[in-house]
Design an enzyme around this catalytic site. Sequence first.
Site, PDB file in Angstrom:
ATOM      1  N   ASP A  33       0.564  -1.119  -0.176  1.00 57.02           N
ATOM      2  CA  ASP A  33       0.085   0.036   0.018  1.00 57.02           C
ATOM      3  C   ASP A  33       0.843   1.146  -0.080  1.00 57.02           C
ATOM      4  OD1 ASP A  33       0.965  -0.145   2.623  1.00 57.02           O
ATOM      5  OD2 ASP A  33      -0.942  -0.032   3.494  1.00 57.02           O
ATOM      6  N   GLY A  34       2.393   1.045  -0.149  1.00 55.28           N
ATOM      7  CA  GLY A  34       2.968   2.324  -0.090  1.00 55.28           C
ATOM      8  C   GLY A  34       3.575   2.781   1.109  1.00 55.28           C
ATOM      9  N   ARG A  92      15.480  25.043   3.171  1.00 56.38           N
ATOM     10  CA  ARG A  92      15.349  26.380   2.633  1.00 56.38           C
ATOM     11  C   ARG A  92      14.226  26.951   2.665  1.00 56.38           C
ATOM     12  NH1 ARG A  92      18.204  24.738  -2.879  1.00 56.38           N
ATOM     13  NH2 ARG A  92      16.992  22.792  -2.493  1.00 56.38           N
ATOM     14  N   GLN A  93      13.244  26.431   3.229  1.00 56.82           N
ATOM     15  CA  GLN A  93      11.895  26.709   3.294  1.00 56.82           C
ATOM     16  C   GLN A  93      11.749  27.195   4.814  1.00 56.82           C
ATOM     17  OE1 GLN A  93       8.441  24.516   1.667  1.00 56.82           O
ATOM     18  NE2 GLN A  93       9.825  23.468   0.611  1.00 56.82           N
ATOM     19  N   LYS A 187      24.521  38.249  -6.741  1.00 53.26           N
ATOM     20  CA  LYS A 187      23.303  37.569  -7.325  1.00 53.26           C
ATOM     21  C   LYS A 187      22.081  38.165  -6.947  1.00 53.26           C
ATOM     22  CE  LYS A 187      22.553  33.383  -5.594  1.00 53.26           C
ATOM     23  NZ  LYS A 187      22.794  31.971  -5.214  1.00 53.26           N
TER      24      LYS A 187
END
Length: 286
Positions: A33-34, A92-93, A187
């Site tokens: 079922d994963g 990074r969030q 940048k």
Amino acid sequence: MILPGSTSQALAAALAEATGEPLATAEYRTFPDGELLAAADALAEETPERAVVVASTTTSDAHLELLQLQDAAREAGVNEVVTVIPYMGYARQDSAFKPGQPVSARAVAKAVSTGTDRVLLVNPHEPGISEFFDVPCENVDAAPALADPLPPKLADPLFLSPDAGAVELAETVRDAYGAGDTDYFEKERDYETGAVEISPSDASVEGRDVVLVDDIIATGSTMSESIEVLHQRGVGRVYVTCVHPLLAANARTKLASAGVAGLYGTDTIERDVSTVSVAGSVADAL
């Protein structure tokens, strides 16, 4: 006892050697079922005083494996659980960039905190995310080791970071190498379109060996553009070093096409360019 996640098996083995702690052989299963299961039979045979879970969370599945290994250690009655996250996904969030968005790094940190007594992060992209954890969290600096694989006699070396935010990282690698100057590219990123505009620094690169240093290489777009700019200015050889060689999608091809003399990363993310281990730095912090 060292409990490895599936993404950090080589690093876990190196850490076991560096610390002298036993290395557990973990089992990773996926049910029809994963659903996933990460477990260590060694915990049923012996209850160690301390369990060190080592897992880079490069995927959502790896996050779940980490939580399961923490819980397996608790279930076995281990007194102290230490969680080493060599590379923390979602780091990074670290803020909500738009209304309605989550602070994903905080959500992940709080989930990890529920099953551990202490956390070690290796060169997180935003050092401040350590404050999101509800347990003591320490940032481990493995950047000095990036100087180890560099050629011993670079020509008038310049250690260059892709932006001002990573210049301290470049200085760390320069200091570990023992010679050279440091500088950075300017940048600007458009967060709506993802486009990046790179402006070369004022440092002279003609005929010099340049070492580009960053904490993480993800898509390789910015790094490859930086390399192309350096070649336009008559650079000698260009070497690329990073702590976290994520190298997603076609990043390797981009860098090779741009023209690099060498590409080196650590084993926080286990890739073929992971020529440097962070095991020593993590062992010292443990």
